[in-house]
Design a protein around this motif. Structure first.
Motif, PDB file in Angstrom:
ATOM      1  N   PHE A   1       0.828  -1.211   0.000  1.00 40.96           N
ATOM      2  CA  PHE A   1       0.000   0.000   0.000  1.00 40.96           C
ATOM      3  C   PHE A   1       0.865   1.264   0.000  1.00 40.96           C
ATOM      4  N   GLU A   2       1.905   1.268   0.817  1.00 41.42           N
ATOM      5  CA  GLU A   2       2.774   2.449   0.883  1.00 41.42           C
ATOM      6  C   GLU A   2       3.377   2.757  -0.481  1.00 41.42           C
ATOM      7  N   LEU A   3       3.817   1.696  -1.185  1.00 42.68           N
ATOM      8  CA  LEU A   3       4.393   1.887  -2.509  1.00 42.68           C
ATOM      9  C   LEU A   3       3.351   2.399  -3.500  1.00 42.68           C
ATOM     10  N   LEU A   4       2.154   1.823  -3.463  1.00 37.02           N
ATOM     11  CA  LEU A   4       1.111   2.241  -4.412  1.00 37.02           C
ATOM     12  C   LEU A   4       0.677   3.672  -4.163  1.00 37.02           C
ATOM     13  N   VAL A   5       0.604   4.064  -2.907  1.00 39.21           N
ATOM     14  CA  VAL A   5       0.257   5.463  -2.594  1.00 39.21           C
ATOM     15  C   VAL A   5       1.349   6.392  -3.105  1.00 39.21           C
ATOM     16  N   THR A   6       2.599   6.009  -2.884  1.00 36.23           N
ATOM     17  CA  THR A   6       3.718   6.828  -3.354  1.00 36.23           C
ATOM     18  C   THR A   6       3.707   6.974  -4.868  1.00 36.23           C
ATOM     19  N   LEU A   7       3.397   5.888  -5.563  1.00 35.44           N
ATOM     20  CA  LEU A   7       3.398   5.896  -7.024  1.00 35.44           C
ATOM     21  C   LEU A   7       2.106   6.448  -7.613  1.00 35.44           C
ATOM     22  N   GLY A   8       1.092   6.674  -6.772  1.00 34.12           N
ATOM     23  CA  GLY A   8      -0.193   7.157  -7.269  1.00 34.12           C
ATOM     24  C   GLY A   8      -0.953   6.100  -8.045  1.00 34.12           C
ATOM     25  N   LEU A   9      -0.785   4.815  -7.688  1.00 40.23           N
ATOM     26  CA  LEU A   9      -1.414   3.724  -8.422  1.00 40.23           C
ATOM     27  C   LEU A   9      -2.457   2.977  -7.600  1.00 40.23           C
ATOM     28  N   LEU A  10      -2.862   3.525  -6.462  1.00 40.86           N
ATOM     29  CA  LEU A  10      -3.904   2.879  -5.672  1.00 40.86           C
ATOM     30  C   LEU A  10      -5.250   3.123  -6.343  1.00 40.86           C
ATOM     31  N   PRO A  11      -5.970   2.048  -6.727  1.00 39.27           N
ATOM     32  CA  PRO A  11      -7.261   2.238  -7.407  1.00 39.27           C
ATOM     33  C   PRO A  11      -8.244   3.046  -6.582  1.00 39.27           C
ATOM     34  N   GLN A  12      -9.171   3.699  -7.262  1.00 37.18           N
ATOM     35  CA  GLN A  12     -10.132   4.569  -6.594  1.00 37.18           C
ATOM     36  C   GLN A  12     -11.022   3.817  -5.619  1.00 37.18           C
ATOM     37  N   ASN A  13     -11.378   2.591  -5.931  1.00 34.45           N
ATOM     38  CA  ASN A  13     -12.156   1.761  -5.011  1.00 34.45           C
ATOM     39  C   ASN A  13     -11.246   0.686  -4.444  1.00 34.45           C
ATOM     40  N   ARG A  14     -11.225   0.576  -3.122  1.00 38.68           N
ATOM     41  CA  ARG A  14     -10.288  -0.329  -2.465  1.00 38.68           C
ATOM     42  C   ARG A  14     -11.062  -1.294  -1.562  1.00 38.68           C
ATOM     43  N   HIS A  15     -10.695  -2.570  -1.611  1.00 41.25           N
ATOM     44  CA  HIS A  15     -11.343  -3.590  -0.789  1.00 41.25           C
ATOM     45  C   HIS A  15     -10.250  -4.482  -0.195  1.00 41.25           C
ATOM     46  N   ILE A  16     -10.203  -4.595   1.118  1.00 43.00           N
ATOM     47  CA  ILE A  16      -9.190  -5.409   1.796  1.00 43.00           C
ATOM     48  C   ILE A  16      -9.854  -6.689   2.297  1.00 43.00           C
ATOM     49  N   VAL A  17      -9.315  -7.829   1.881  1.00 43.55           N
ATOM     50  CA  VAL A  17      -9.870  -9.128   2.262  1.00 43.55           C
ATOM     51  C   VAL A  17      -8.871  -9.851   3.163  1.00 43.55           C
ATOM     52  N   LEU A  18      -9.317 -10.198   4.348  1.00 45.38           N
ATOM     53  CA  LEU A  18      -8.527 -11.012   5.270  1.00 45.38           C
ATOM     54  C   LEU A  18      -8.977 -12.454   5.061  1.00 45.38           C
ATOM     55  N   ASN A  19      -8.110 -13.255   4.475  1.00 45.85           N
ATOM     56  CA  ASN A  19      -8.521 -14.575   3.992  1.00 45.85           C
ATOM     57  C   ASN A  19      -7.994 -15.701   4.876  1.00 45.85           C
ATOM     58  N   ALA A  20      -8.731 -16.829   4.862  1.00 44.66           N
ATOM     59  CA  ALA A  20      -8.332 -18.053   5.573  1.00 44.66           C
ATOM     60  C   ALA A  20      -8.086 -17.792   7.052  1.00 44.66           C
ATOM     61  N   VAL A  21      -8.985 -17.046   7.669  1.00 45.31           N
ATOM     62  CA  VAL A  21      -8.840 -16.690   9.083  1.00 45.31           C
ATOM     63  C   VAL A  21      -9.263 -17.871   9.953  1.00 45.31           C
ATOM     64  N   GLU A  22      -8.456 -18.172  10.954  1.00 52.95           N
ATOM     65  CA  GLU A  22      -8.790 -19.231  11.902  1.00 52.95           C
ATOM     66  C   GLU A  22      -8.351 -18.820  13.296  1.00 52.95           C
ATOM     67  N   LYS A  23      -8.870 -19.524  14.294  1.00 53.44           N
ATOM     68  CA  LYS A  23      -8.586 -19.185  15.677  1.00 53.44           C
ATOM     69  C   LYS A  23      -7.279 -19.817  16.130  1.00 53.44           C
ATOM     70  N   ASN A  24      -6.814 -19.309  17.284  1.00 47.93           N
ATOM     71  CA  ASN A  24      -5.647 -19.888  17.955  1.00 47.93           C
ATOM     72  C   ASN A  24      -4.385 -19.845  17.101  1.00 47.93           C
ATOM     73  N   THR A  25      -4.180 -18.726  16.415  1.00 49.54           N
ATOM     74  CA  THR A  25      -2.954 -18.553  15.623  1.00 49.54           C
ATOM     75  C   THR A  25      -2.045 -17.477  16.205  1.00 49.54           C
ATOM     76  N   GLY A  26      -2.450 -16.897  17.330  1.00 53.89           N
ATOM     77  CA  GLY A  26      -1.648 -15.842  17.941  1.00 53.89           C
ATOM     78  C   GLY A  26      -2.077 -14.449  17.550  1.00 53.89           C
ATOM     79  N   LEU A  27      -2.889 -14.318  16.507  1.00 57.42           N
ATOM     80  CA  LEU A  27      -3.412 -13.025  16.080  1.00 57.42           C
ATOM     81  C   LEU A  27      -4.924 -13.107  15.989  1.00 57.42           C
ATOM     82  N   VAL A  28      -5.578 -11.968  16.208  1.00 59.46           N
ATOM     83  CA  VAL A  28      -7.017 -11.856  16.004  1.00 59.46           C
ATOM     84  C   VAL A  28      -7.252 -10.786  14.949  1.00 59.46           C
ATOM     85  N   VAL A  29      -8.475 -10.740  14.439  1.00 58.56           N
ATOM     86  CA  VAL A  29      -8.792  -9.808  13.348  1.00 58.56           C
ATOM     87  C   VAL A  29      -8.466  -8.369  13.733  1.00 58.56           C
ATOM     88  N   ALA A  30      -8.677  -8.013  14.991  1.00 55.97           N
ATOM     89  CA  ALA A  30      -8.416  -6.640  15.438  1.00 55.97           C
ATOM     90  C   ALA A  30      -6.948  -6.250  15.308  1.00 55.97           C
TER      91      ALA A  30
END
Length: 449
Positions: free
Chosen positions: A349-378
């Motif tokens: 994202f930092e690179l795309l913002v710097t280059l001005g190439l971030l599309p006008q509509n943006r969608h972030i997908v957190l995929n294959a999420v499961e419990k007990n991995t040490g991280l939570v969605v937050a």
């Protein structure tokens, strides 16, 4: 005060050093080197006393960075972060380094090396003394996993060397204390009509192909025969396999026909779910003959022929992926819930913002999420710089659908992952609700009934 600079392609190592040195460490993702060493050096925000180069940088990149930083910041100390393999002598001869540090060195050994090099730079008059800190490691730790390279020709003097005469006349670059830098946040973007959707991920194995296939499938429900899916994962794209299609032609032929709408239509393969597919090149070496500008022309031409153009891109930010994002109205960015993937997405994202190439509509997908991995969605939002838009749980249904050659949202619409993917489709087209006639489970055509 920022004292050290890390240039690395390892998200794990960067996270570790950020935690170890906090405000004294600024980082520069190695991906900036894609655009040249000068571009990378220009991204350094504050004057560093010591630069750590690596891990995962090549000899050529390290050599050029060492020279570029030395020119921009005379007197800077250079530490190469890499294993001490048999080719170390080649690096010593070609890179203007002061020390070698193993990426597996302990925190105490890492702090000790930097403290000793920092002391030498100060006493030799190459750098100003750092501000007092309380989190420096024990300077008596000799750090057995590291070795100082014999490039410090003169031993440290007992008293600091006099600064150059011109230094007294020029204000110090670090004389003023700058306020703490705020956390990076992904900027807001304005909405436009969706036409071209690029599905991207900084790393492979994040599930972008599955999302691209199901996105095209869902959009075709409301725009039948007006959706085209491009497999632009040039060397190892497998959309044809996932959809159980026989790829007699591919993207290389379609790019050659970019100027002729009639010829383009002859390169399309129709799927039974009412959308068209342009498969990846039939052989990996054909990727080299696809010109990015010609691919951009093909995307623009397809956007005049179809309501939706969906592009599955190559992982990372190579020329062809940048071309797809440049021509896209929407970017779907896919990551898993791991520190390495989240950090890589933030860098992207930092690179795309710097280059001005971030599309006008943006969608972030957190995929294959499961419990007990040490991280939570937050945990994802502070790392990425923005909240995920769609959370897709891990499900065996994804693999079952791929093995059956059927899009997930039609193979088992009740599957939790299928429901989550459906919400992504509806972000693009709210009218894309599932209908019973679209639900079809089937065997691959070459399997016994």
């Amino acid at each position: 005060m920022t004292r050290y600079l890390l240039v690395s392609r390892s998200a794990e190592y960067e996270t570790r050093l950020r935690r170890l040195f906090r405000a004294r460490m600024q980082t520069l993702p190695g991906e900036y080197l894609t655009f040249g060493v000068d571009e990378a050096v220009d991204r350094v925000r504050k004057t560093p006393a010591i630069a750590l180069l690596g891990p995962l940088l090549t000899l050529g990149e390290t050599k050029a960075l060492s020279a570029g930083l030395a020119e921009q910041y005379p007197g800077i100390g250079v530490v190469v972060v890499r294993e001490q393999r048999s080719d170390l002598e080649d690096w010593v001869e070609e890179v203007g380094m002061h020390a070698v540090l193993s990426p597996e060195a302990t925190d105490a050994a890492t702090q000790s090396l930097l403290a000793r090099l920092d002391d030498w730079l100060v006493t030799s008059g190459r750098a100003e003394a750092p501000e007092p800190t309380t989190d420096v490691g024990d300077p008596d730790d000799d750090g057995t996993t590291i070795s100082l390279v014999d490039l410090l020709k003169a031993p440290p003097s007992k008293t600091p060397a006099a600064p150059p005469a011109s230094a007294a006349e020029e204000p110090s670059r670090e004389a003023s204390v700058e306020p703490a830098e705020p956390e990076w946040t992904l900027p807001d973007v304005g909405g436009v009509r969706t036409e071209v959707i690029a599905v991207a991920a900084p790393k492979g194995g994040q599930g972008k192909t599955t999302l691209a296939v199901n996105l095209a499938t869902g959009l075709a429900e409301v725009a039948p025969n007006s959706v085209v899916l491009i497999d632009a994962d040039l060397q190892f794209g497998d959309i044809a396999n996932v959809l159980d299609l026989v790829a007699t032609r591919g993207l290389a032929e379609a790019v050659d026909a970019a100027d002729d709408e009639v010829l383009i239509k002859t390169q399309l393969i129709r799927h039974s779910d009412d959308f068209f597919v342009i498969p990846a090149p039939r052989s990996p070496e054909l990727a080299d003959v696809i010109d990015p500008q010609r691919m951009g022309a093909l995307i623009d031409r397809l956007a005049t022929m179809f309501r939706y153009v969906v592009i599955d891109t190559t992982p990372g930010l190579g020329e062809h992926t940048l071309t797809a994002l440049e021509h896209a109205t929407d970017g779907i960015f896919v990551t898993s819930l791991t520190v390495a993937s989240l950090r890589a997405l933030r860098t992207e994202f930092e690179l795309l913002v710097t280059l001005g190439l971030l599309p006008q509509n943006r969608h972030i997908v957190l995929n294959a999420v499961e419990k007990n991995t040490g991280l939570v969605v937050a945990d994802a939002e502070p790392i990425i710089g923005a909240a995920p838009d769609v959370i897709v749980p891990r499900s065996s249904g994804v693999l079952l659908a791929a093995n059956a050659g059927v899009p997930l949202i039609h193979n088992d619409p009740r599957d939790p992952a299928a429901k989550a993917v459906r919400t992504l489709v509806q972000r693009i087209e709210p009218a894309a609700y599932p209908t019973r006639r679209r639900i079809h489970r089937r065997r691959r055509s070459n399997e016994p009934q």
